[in-house]
Design a protein around this motif. Structure first.
Motif, mmCIF file in Angstrom:
data_model
loop_
_atom_site.group_PDB
_atom_site.id
_atom_site.type_symbol
_atom_site.label_atom_id
_atom_site.label_comp_id
_atom_site.label_asym_id
_atom_site.label_seq_id
_atom_site.Cartn_x
_atom_site.Cartn_y
_atom_site.Cartn_z
ATOM 1 N N LEU A 64 66.566 72.448 27.721
ATOM 2 C CA LEU A 64 66.742 73.295 26.554
ATOM 3 C C LEU A 64 67.973 72.928 25.733
ATOM 4 N N ASP A 65 68.769 71.989 26.208
ATOM 5 C CA ASP A 65 70.014 71.608 25.531
ATOM 6 C C ASP A 65 69.797 70.491 24.535
ATOM 7 N N SER A 66 70.698 70.421 23.567
ATOM 8 C CA SER A 66 70.727 69.260 22.674
ATOM 9 C C SER A 66 71.680 68.237 23.275
ATOM 10 N N GLY A 67 71.642 67.032 22.764
ATOM 11 C CA GLY A 67 72.469 65.962 23.310
ATOM 12 C C GLY A 67 71.828 65.380 24.555
ATOM 13 N N GLY A 68 72.345 64.265 24.997
ATOM 14 C CA GLY A 68 71.849 63.643 26.217
ATOM 15 C C GLY A 68 70.821 62.559 25.971
ATOM 16 N N MET A 69 70.372 61.966 27.079
ATOM 17 C CA MET A 69 69.462 60.818 27.043
ATOM 18 C C MET A 69 68.078 61.246 27.465
ATOM 19 N N PRO A 70 67.061 60.902 26.717
ATOM 20 C CA PRO A 70 66.999 60.308 25.382
ATOM 21 C C PRO A 70 67.106 61.386 24.308
ATOM 22 N N SER A 71 67.356 60.974 23.094
ATOM 23 C CA SER A 71 67.463 61.909 21.980
ATOM 24 C C SER A 71 66.079 62.449 21.623
ATOM 25 N N SER A 72 65.900 63.747 21.813
ATOM 26 C CA SER A 72 64.606 64.350 21.472
ATOM 27 C C SER A 72 64.433 64.456 19.961
ATOM 28 N N HIS A 73 65.549 64.573 19.239
ATOM 29 C CA HIS A 73 65.460 64.575 17.777
ATOM 30 C C HIS A 73 64.887 63.240 17.300
ATOM 31 N N SER A 74 65.425 62.153 17.841
ATOM 32 C CA SER A 74 64.965 60.821 17.436
ATOM 33 C C SER A 74 63.532 60.570 17.858
ATOM 34 N N SER A 75 63.169 61.013 19.057
ATOM 35 C CA SER A 75 61.793 60.788 19.506
ATOM 36 C C SER A 75 60.812 61.580 18.642
ATOM 37 N N THR A 76 61.194 62.769 18.230
ATOM 38 C CA THR A 76 60.314 63.602 17.405
ATOM 39 C C THR A 76 60.057 62.975 16.044
ATOM 40 N N VAL A 77 61.140 62.600 15.348
ATOM 41 C CA VAL A 77 60.957 62.076 13.988
ATOM 42 C C VAL A 77 60.367 60.673 13.985
ATOM 43 N N SER A 78 60.664 59.879 15.002
ATOM 44 C CA SER A 78 60.058 58.540 15.032
ATOM 45 C C SER A 78 58.574 58.624 15.386
ATOM 46 N N ALA A 79 58.198 59.541 16.281
ATOM 47 C CA ALA A 79 56.776 59.729 16.587
ATOM 48 C C ALA A 79 56.034 60.205 15.345
#
Length: 171
Positions: A64-79
């Motif tokens: 439930l946290d932001s930060g860390g590996m892998p970036s869920s923000h990056s995976s969301t927008v790249s998908a």
């Protein structure tokens, strides 16, 4: 007068003919949206294992946290961007918007949010060193896991691309 048929007209015609022959599904058939949601969920789930690898402890709160590996923000927008590119083509305006959005989100994750997290770490350290009688000595610590390193962003982006490609080939 001749009429011009747009991609939206073709998609609407395809959806109306396919929905008449098949029952309504509970899952959305929007491939880009579904790819983005799955990439986000998988990235958040993987944070449990990367935290264990790094810190040798299980922490389910990392989902439930932001930060860390892998970036869920990056995976969301790249998908989202890759799925739109595969579905509508890389020349479509929707793909252009998705790529710009992805660039802004990933730049922000490694820039502003990463540095805000580092500042929060320093502020927490300063507060810990205050004497007990100081009015700020017992405030709640600031969240310091906000941004991502470039490696975390790249890993998230690759995960998102992989999910979008996998989702488009399974359709």
């Amino acid at each position: 007068m001749d009429e011009v048929m747009t991609m939206a007209d073709v998609n609407a015609a395809n959806q109306s003919t396919s929905s008449a022959t098949t029952p309504t599904s509970l899952l959305p058939s929007n491939l880009p949206l579904l790819s983005a949601f799955i990439a986000f969920a998988l990235a958040q789930f993987l944070k449990i294992f990367t935290t264990w690898y790094k810190e040798r402890r299980w922490d389910s709160k990392r989902m439930l946290d932001s930060g860390g590996m892998p970036s869920s923000h990056s995976s969301t927008v790249s998908a989202l961007a890759v799925a739109i590119g595969l579905q509508e083509g890389t020349g479509s305006p929707a793909f252009a918007v998705a790529v710009v959005l992805a660039c802004v989100v990933m730049y922000d994750a490694t820039g502003v949010r990463l540095h805000a997290g580092r500042q929060a770490e320093l502020l927490n350290q300063i507060v810990c060193e205050l004497p007990p009688e100081h009015p700020l000595s017992n405030i709640r610590p600031l969240r310091d896991s906000l941004g991502h390193t470039p490696l975390q962003v790249v890993a998230g982006a690759l995960l998102g691309c992989f999910i979008a490609i996998l989702m488009s080939t399974s359709n």
